[in-house]
Design an enzyme around this catalytic site. Sequence first.
Site, PDB file in Angstrom:
ATOM      1  N   GLY A  45       0.943  -1.274  -0.054  1.00 46.32           N
ATOM      2  CA  GLY A  45       0.041  -0.039   0.129  1.00 46.32           C
ATOM      3  C   GLY A  45       0.878   1.271   0.167  1.00 46.32           C
ATOM      4  O   GLY A  45       0.342   2.468  -0.098  1.00 46.32           O
ATOM      5  N   CYS A  76      -5.990  -8.894  -2.175  1.00 48.87           N
ATOM      6  CA  CYS A  76      -5.330  -7.732  -1.663  1.00 48.87           C
ATOM      7  C   CYS A  76      -5.991  -6.592  -2.414  1.00 48.87           C
ATOM      8  O   CYS A  76      -6.033  -6.559  -3.723  1.00 48.87           O
ATOM      9  CB  CYS A  76      -3.909  -8.028  -2.149  1.00 48.87           C
ATOM     10  SG  CYS A  76      -2.975  -6.186  -1.920  1.00 48.87           S
ATOM     11  N   THR A  78      -5.228  -3.450  -2.644  1.00 51.16           N
ATOM     12  CA  THR A  78      -3.974  -2.603  -3.432  1.00 51.16           C
ATOM     13  C   THR A  78      -3.659  -3.176  -4.923  1.00 51.16           C
ATOM     14  O   THR A  78      -3.398  -2.673  -5.664  1.00 51.16           O
ATOM     15  CB  THR A  78      -2.818  -2.547  -2.345  1.00 51.16           C
ATOM     16  OG1 THR A  78      -3.374  -2.324  -1.047  1.00 51.16           O
ATOM     17  CG2 THR A  78      -1.870  -1.538  -2.807  1.00 51.16           C
ATOM     18  N   CYS A 189      -8.972  -3.113   3.040  1.00 55.41           N
ATOM     19  CA  CYS A 189      -7.797  -3.820   2.980  1.00 55.41           C
ATOM     20  C   CYS A 189      -7.936  -5.164   3.745  1.00 55.41           C
ATOM     21  O   CYS A 189      -8.588  -5.371   4.585  1.00 55.41           O
ATOM     22  CB  CYS A 189      -6.637  -3.181   3.611  1.00 55.41           C
ATOM     23  SG  CYS A 189      -5.166  -3.980   4.068  1.00 55.41           S
ATOM     24  N   THR A 190      -7.417  -6.347   3.091  1.00 58.13           N
ATOM     25  CA  THR A 190      -7.504  -7.833   3.623  1.00 58.13           C
ATOM     26  C   THR A 190      -6.922  -7.877   4.867  1.00 58.13           C
ATOM     27  O   THR A 190      -7.230  -8.830   5.611  1.00 58.13           O
ATOM     28  CB  THR A 190      -7.123  -8.718   2.571  1.00 58.13           C
ATOM     29  OG1 THR A 190      -5.867  -8.646   2.218  1.00 58.13           O
ATOM     30  CG2 THR A 190      -8.163  -8.496   1.434  1.00 58.13           C
ATOM     31  N   HIS A 191      -5.973  -7.023   5.294  1.00 62.19           N
ATOM     32  CA  HIS A 191      -5.346  -7.207   6.581  1.00 62.19           C
ATOM     33  C   HIS A 191      -6.218  -6.596   7.833  1.00 62.19           C
ATOM     34  O   HIS A 191      -6.120  -6.914   8.848  1.00 62.19           O
ATOM     35  CB  HIS A 191      -4.144  -6.122   6.502  1.00 62.19           C
ATOM     36  CG  HIS A 191      -2.763  -7.001   6.051  1.00 62.19           C
ATOM     37  ND1 HIS A 191      -2.668  -7.040   4.732  1.00 62.19           N
ATOM     38  CD2 HIS A 191      -1.724  -7.462   6.598  1.00 62.19           C
ATOM     39  CE1 HIS A 191      -1.470  -7.503   4.577  1.00 62.19           C
ATOM     40  NE2 HIS A 191      -0.776  -7.721   5.728  1.00 62.19           N
TER      41      HIS A 191
HETATM   42  N1  DGL Z   1      -3.696  -6.600   2.431  1.00 58.17           N
HETATM   43  C1  DGL Z   1      -3.683  -5.540   1.144  1.00 58.17           C
HETATM   44  C2  DGL Z   1      -4.929  -4.842   0.792  1.00 58.17           C
HETATM   45  O1  DGL Z   1      -5.708  -5.567   1.141  1.00 58.17           O
HETATM   46  C3  DGL Z   1      -2.545  -4.593   1.363  1.00 58.17           C
HETATM   47  C4  DGL Z   1      -1.595  -4.801   2.403  1.00 58.17           C
HETATM   48  C5  DGL Z   1      -0.398  -3.902   2.094  1.00 58.17           C
HETATM   49  O2  DGL Z   1      -0.251  -2.571   2.309  1.00 58.17           O
HETATM   50  O3  DGL Z   1       0.604  -4.530   1.857  1.00 58.17           O
HETATM   51  O4  DGL Z   1      -4.844  -3.774   0.260  1.00 58.17           O
END
Ligand code: DGL
Length: 265
Positions: A45, A76, A78, A189-191
């Site tokens: 990101g 993801c 992003t 964001c999947t995190h």
């Molecule tokens: N998990 C990712 C998303 O859904 C991005 C995480 C990152 O910034 O690396 O956007």
Amino acid sequence: MRNEELRIGIFDSGLGGLTVVKALSQVIKGAELFYIADTKNAPYGEKTTEEILDFSLKITQYFIDTHQITALIVACNTATSAAIKTLRETYPKLIVIGTEPGIKPAIEKTKSGNIGVLATPATLKGDKYKELANNLSAGKDIVLYEQACPGLVEQIENGEIKSQKTKSMLEKWLNPMKENNVDTIVLGCTHYPLVADIIEEIMERKIEIIQTGHAIAKRLLVLSQEEGHSNSGPLNIYLYATDNIDTLSVYNILNTASPIKFISI
Ligand code: DGL
């Protein structure tokens, strides 16, 4: 497609995409699933579009060369924003499913009309997000409170989910939403599902949280069944990382003790 031929490649910059793997594991059967956590290049990101596109193409080619995948899930937001169009053009025979912030379900759920969107700086800056947000909110009584969360992915990757620093970062971003009567928050964001409990707590449990893992799983089920996947039998999951990863978090998210193989791409 015979049953054993559903071979899924799925990637993210790290732990986040495992929230999508978890959702897939509740719906998809009789398939081989290969997950790459591209921790060498995390966080995505805060990288340029060109860099993210390059990572996405290299990972997809690796999946094809090494695991002969038939379906690609970009777990993801992003990478979806930066690369999904090129991935679809480059690999027309693959089922390709991306991840987009769930603005549509949020608009259906909100009562106040005030929706918070948390995402990475790259996702919110991208044309794909702007088009999605404009198209879906045009002509409706909806206000989107968009908030980039730089540094949050690192906190999660470093196993700092419950730390005071993570909580303070979230408070700074969420307090203005609370003051503006936001009742629905999109995790773009999947995190971020990994900090959903803290978000709920800060928002005093008065919000609906929207995440997209289950929608992706359902979409893969429909598309793979259209190609003859019978969806029966075991789902085998293989985990790969391009650099260090917090293994304890992996096991906690997936509730599995599958070994993680380290690869370089
Ligand atoms: N998990 C990712 C998303 O859904 C991005 C995480 C990152 O910034 O690396 O956007």
